[in-house]
Design a protein around this motif. Structure first.
Motif, mmCIF file in Angstrom:
data_model
loop_
_atom_site.group_PDB
_atom_site.id
_atom_site.type_symbol
_atom_site.label_atom_id
_atom_site.label_comp_id
_atom_site.label_asym_id
_atom_site.label_seq_id
_atom_site.Cartn_x
_atom_site.Cartn_y
_atom_site.Cartn_z
ATOM 1 N N UNK A 7 0.836 -1.206 0.000
ATOM 2 C CA UNK A 7 0.000 0.000 0.000
ATOM 3 C C UNK A 7 0.867 1.251 0.000
ATOM 4 N N UNK A 8 1.946 1.226 0.765
ATOM 5 C CA UNK A 8 2.867 2.371 0.820
ATOM 6 C C UNK A 8 3.521 2.610 -0.544
ATOM 7 N N UNK A 9 3.984 1.551 -1.180
ATOM 8 C CA UNK A 9 4.613 1.676 -2.490
ATOM 9 C C UNK A 9 3.607 2.150 -3.532
ATOM 10 N N UNK A 10 2.386 1.626 -3.477
ATOM 11 C CA UNK A 10 1.336 2.045 -4.405
ATOM 12 C C UNK A 10 1.064 3.539 -4.255
ATOM 13 N N UNK A 11 0.959 4.003 -3.028
ATOM 14 C CA UNK A 11 0.711 5.427 -2.778
ATOM 15 C C UNK A 11 1.864 6.283 -3.293
ATOM 16 N N UNK A 12 3.084 5.817 -3.114
ATOM 17 C CA UNK A 12 4.258 6.556 -3.589
ATOM 18 C C UNK A 12 4.244 6.672 -5.105
ATOM 19 N N UNK A 13 3.940 5.578 -5.780
ATOM 20 C CA UNK A 13 3.900 5.594 -7.244
ATOM 21 C C UNK A 13 2.727 6.424 -7.757
ATOM 22 N N UNK A 15 1.395 9.020 -6.258
ATOM 23 C CA UNK A 15 1.764 10.421 -6.043
ATOM 24 C C UNK A 15 2.739 10.913 -7.112
ATOM 25 N N UNK A 16 3.531 9.996 -7.653
ATOM 26 C CA UNK A 16 4.489 10.352 -8.697
ATOM 27 C C UNK A 16 3.840 10.399 -10.081
ATOM 28 N N UNK A 17 2.552 10.030 -10.156
ATOM 29 C CA UNK A 17 1.845 10.087 -11.427
ATOM 30 C C UNK A 17 1.984 8.856 -12.297
ATOM 31 N N UNK A 18 2.405 7.744 -11.710
ATOM 32 C CA UNK A 18 2.521 6.498 -12.469
ATOM 33 C C UNK A 18 1.107 6.029 -12.821
ATOM 34 N N UNK A 57 11.171 3.821 -10.226
ATOM 35 C CA UNK A 57 9.901 3.893 -10.969
ATOM 36 C C UNK A 57 9.182 5.210 -10.680
ATOM 37 N N UNK A 58 9.272 5.687 -9.456
ATOM 38 C CA UNK A 58 8.651 6.963 -9.087
ATOM 39 C C UNK A 58 9.288 8.122 -9.842
ATOM 40 N N UNK A 59 10.538 7.938 -10.226
ATOM 41 C CA UNK A 59 11.210 8.961 -11.054
ATOM 42 C C UNK A 59 10.879 8.765 -12.532
ATOM 43 N N UNK A 60 9.915 7.886 -12.772
ATOM 44 C CA UNK A 60 9.369 7.623 -14.106
ATOM 45 C C UNK A 60 10.296 6.806 -15.000
ATOM 46 N N UNK A 61 11.214 6.073 -14.402
ATOM 47 C CA UNK A 61 12.027 5.149 -15.180
ATOM 48 C C UNK A 61 11.102 4.040 -15.665
#
Length: 65
Positions: A7-13, A15-18, A57-61
């Motif tokens: 859930x934490x990773x999903x929220x992070x991604x 928020x990054x617009x993934x 991935x959050x940096x859109x890699x």
């Protein structure tokens, strides 16, 4: 608590617009832990490698990298 990290990773991604944060979080976990997506609920801690992949991935890699 099992799954809290997902859930934490999903929220992070998210928020990054993934575009597909939950699926990406699961695929990264599958890759880094060697556990199939269906078994991820049993993973207590995915480890540092997983969090490094989430950050990338959050940096859109692209997921394929």
């Amino acid at each position: 608590m099992s799954g809290h990290w997902l859930a934490r990773a999903t929220a992070q991604l998210e928020a990054a617009g993934v575009a597909s944060p939950r699926v990406d979080a699961e695929l990264l976990a599958e890759h880094s832990t060697g556990v199939a997506r269906a078994g991820l609920a049993g993973v207590e801690d995915p480890g540092d490698r997983y969090w490094r992949l989430v950050e990338r991935r959050a940096r859109r890699e692209p997921l394929q990298h």
